[in-house]
Design a protein around this motif. Sequence first.
Motif, PDB file in Angstrom:
ATOM      1  N   HIS A  19       0.819  -1.210   0.000  1.00 42.27           N
ATOM      2  CA  HIS A  19       0.000   0.000   0.000  1.00 42.27           C
ATOM      3  C   HIS A  19       0.855   1.264   0.000  1.00 42.27           C
ATOM      4  O   HIS A  19       0.450   2.282  -0.565  1.00 42.27           O
ATOM      5  N   HIS A  42      -7.478  -8.109  -7.932  1.00 41.34           N
ATOM      6  CA  HIS A  42      -7.810  -8.981  -6.799  1.00 41.34           C
ATOM      7  C   HIS A  42      -8.119  -8.071  -5.614  1.00 41.34           C
ATOM      8  O   HIS A  42      -7.233  -7.752  -4.821  1.00 41.34           O
ATOM      9  N   SER A 101      -6.791  -2.148  -0.508  1.00 41.20           N
ATOM     10  CA  SER A 101      -6.459  -1.367  -1.704  1.00 41.20           C
ATOM     11  C   SER A 101      -7.674  -0.697  -2.354  1.00 41.20           C
ATOM     12  O   SER A 101      -7.556   0.442  -2.801  1.00 41.20           O
ATOM     13  N   GLU A 119     -13.182  -9.113  -8.068  1.00 46.30           N
ATOM     14  CA  GLU A 119     -13.104  -9.981  -6.886  1.00 46.30           C
ATOM     15  C   GLU A 119     -13.932 -11.228  -7.190  1.00 46.30           C
ATOM     16  O   GLU A 119     -15.094 -11.122  -7.554  1.00 46.30           O
ATOM     17  N   ASP A 147     -12.872 -13.289 -12.926  1.00 41.54           N
ATOM     18  CA  ASP A 147     -11.456 -13.624 -12.766  1.00 41.54           C
ATOM     19  C   ASP A 147     -10.608 -12.439 -13.264  1.00 41.54           C
ATOM     20  O   ASP A 147     -10.587 -12.149 -14.455  1.00 41.54           O
ATOM     21  N   GLY A 148      -9.941 -11.783 -12.337  1.00 41.25           N
ATOM     22  CA  GLY A 148      -9.142 -10.612 -12.684  1.00 41.25           C
ATOM     23  C   GLY A 148      -8.007 -10.926 -13.646  1.00 41.25           C
ATOM     24  O   GLY A 148      -7.624 -10.088 -14.464  1.00 41.25           O
ATOM     25  N   ASP A 168      -2.746  -8.401  -7.183  1.00 37.80           N
ATOM     26  CA  ASP A 168      -2.433  -8.809  -5.805  1.00 37.80           C
ATOM     27  C   ASP A 168      -3.147 -10.116  -5.474  1.00 37.80           C
ATOM     28  O   ASP A 168      -4.034 -10.155  -4.613  1.00 37.80           O
TER      29      ASP A 168
HETATM   30  N1  SAM Z   1      -5.755  -6.200  -2.994  1.00 42.36           N
HETATM   31  C1  SAM Z   1      -6.350  -6.370  -1.672  1.00 42.36           C
HETATM   32  C2  SAM Z   1      -5.756  -5.348  -0.734  1.00 42.36           C
HETATM   33  O1  SAM Z   1      -4.585  -4.953  -0.900  1.00 42.36           O
HETATM   34  O2  SAM Z   1      -6.476  -4.902   0.168  1.00 42.36           O
HETATM   35  C3  SAM Z   1      -6.137  -7.775  -1.144  1.00 42.36           C
HETATM   36  C4  SAM Z   1      -6.485  -8.866  -2.093  1.00 42.36           C
HETATM   37  S1  SAM Z   1      -6.257 -10.498  -1.495  1.00 42.36           S
HETATM   38  C5  SAM Z   1      -4.530 -10.670  -1.373  1.00 42.36           C
HETATM   39  C6  SAM Z   1      -6.641 -11.454  -2.914  1.00 42.36           C
HETATM   40  C7  SAM Z   1      -8.131 -11.502  -3.253  1.00 42.36           C
HETATM   41  O3  SAM Z   1      -8.273 -12.054  -4.562  1.00 42.36           O
HETATM   42  C8  SAM Z   1      -8.974 -12.386  -2.348  1.00 42.36           C
HETATM   43  O4  SAM Z   1     -10.039 -11.628  -1.834  1.00 42.36           O
HETATM   44  C9  SAM Z   1      -9.498 -13.509  -3.259  1.00 42.36           C
HETATM   45  O5  SAM Z   1     -10.829 -13.909  -2.955  1.00 42.36           O
HETATM   46  C10 SAM Z   1      -9.452 -12.852  -4.614  1.00 42.36           C
HETATM   47  N2  SAM Z   1      -9.272 -13.744  -5.773  1.00 42.36           N
HETATM   48  C11 SAM Z   1      -8.687 -14.959  -5.838  1.00 42.36           C
HETATM   49  N3  SAM Z   1      -8.576 -15.379  -7.117  1.00 42.36           N
HETATM   50  C12 SAM Z   1      -9.100 -14.373  -7.889  1.00 42.36           C
HETATM   51  C13 SAM Z   1      -9.215 -14.173  -9.284  1.00 42.36           C
HETATM   52  N4  SAM Z   1      -8.776 -15.085 -10.148  1.00 42.36           N
HETATM   53  N5  SAM Z   1      -9.772 -13.010  -9.722  1.00 42.36           N
HETATM   54  C14 SAM Z   1     -10.214 -12.069  -8.849  1.00 42.36           C
HETATM   55  N6  SAM Z   1     -10.112 -12.201  -7.499  1.00 42.36           N
HETATM   56  C15 SAM Z   1      -9.550 -13.334  -7.031  1.00 42.36           C
END
Ligand code: SAM
Length: 287
Positions: A19, A42, A101, A119, A147-148, A168
């Motif tokens: 961050h 993500h 984030s 997400e 899916d990001g 992330d």
């Molecule tokens: N970026 C956030 C932050 O800094 O506050 C934290 C994100 S966390 C590390 C990863 C997130 O990605 C989780 O909430 C998970 O459910 C989600 N996730 C997992 N695979 C994903 C995908 N293929 N596409 C989008 N989100 C996904």
Amino acid sequence: MFSYRHAFHAGNHADVLKHVVLIHSMQYLQEKDAAVMFVDTHAGAGIYSLRDGYAAISQECQGGIDRLWASPEFDEPDFKSYREAISHFNPKGALDAYPGSPFIMSHLLRPQDRLRLFELHPSDTGILETNIASLGKRSQIDIRQQDGFVFLKSLLPPPSRRGLILMDPSYELKSDYRAVEASVREALDRFATGTYLIWYPVLQRSESNQLVKRLRALSKEFERPWLRAELRIAHLVGERRLQASGVWVINPVWTLAPFLERTLPILQRVLGEDAGATFDLETSSPA
Ligand code: SAM
């Protein structure tokens, strides 16, 4: 799949590193009036209570934002915007909540900017929707339960041709490591000048070491400048918890390296738990 909940990790040392880099990069891009598109592939749930629920169980924030918040070094001008963002979401003064984030980016969003959030977790997407709705900037923010890795390319290039992409993943799946590389490759094909901020865990696993090698090769292949910053808070052999993490930045803003030269030693000092605490900063074009 889907056992990962970022609430367990909110405000830990890895969030702090990610961050701090995110905010510095955003604010540099916002020095020009032109619109910027920010993408979080993500996103997580947006904001987390640190004193109850998952975060209270794991207590990971104690090795991260709790330490920094309590340190006089958090008053350094380099941390001003980070401190202000966290204070904004803790109006009573005590550190009870940690903005993830999407909340940090929403907070810094100007009227001309756009924020695109992916997400995949069904519960976290619902919580994210509710949390983001409370901010009053909904018209600038798009949330997709997709899916990001796969759908990032559908947003590129941004209409303004100015953008920052935070990638992330949780790395819950081994395939995430390869998916990062594939997704960034597709994104660079469409938008080579974007700033890409990729977070990764530093582990004794071949996937984690290989990822850095692949991102280095990819940046070279696309002839893009890059920066790697890693922060280790402890070096305890056999310990299962995450002790180090890093960010790989493609097309870093030019002020990021000097900013990290100043701030990484502070983070090492404040968050470091033993003599193994260290940091590493490397760029494609050393000053
Ligand atoms: N970026 C956030 C932050 O800094 O506050 C934290 C994100 S966390 C590390 C990863 C997130 O990605 C989780 O909430 C998970 O459910 C989600 N996730 C997992 N695979 C994903 C995908 N293929 N596409 C989008 N989100 C996904």
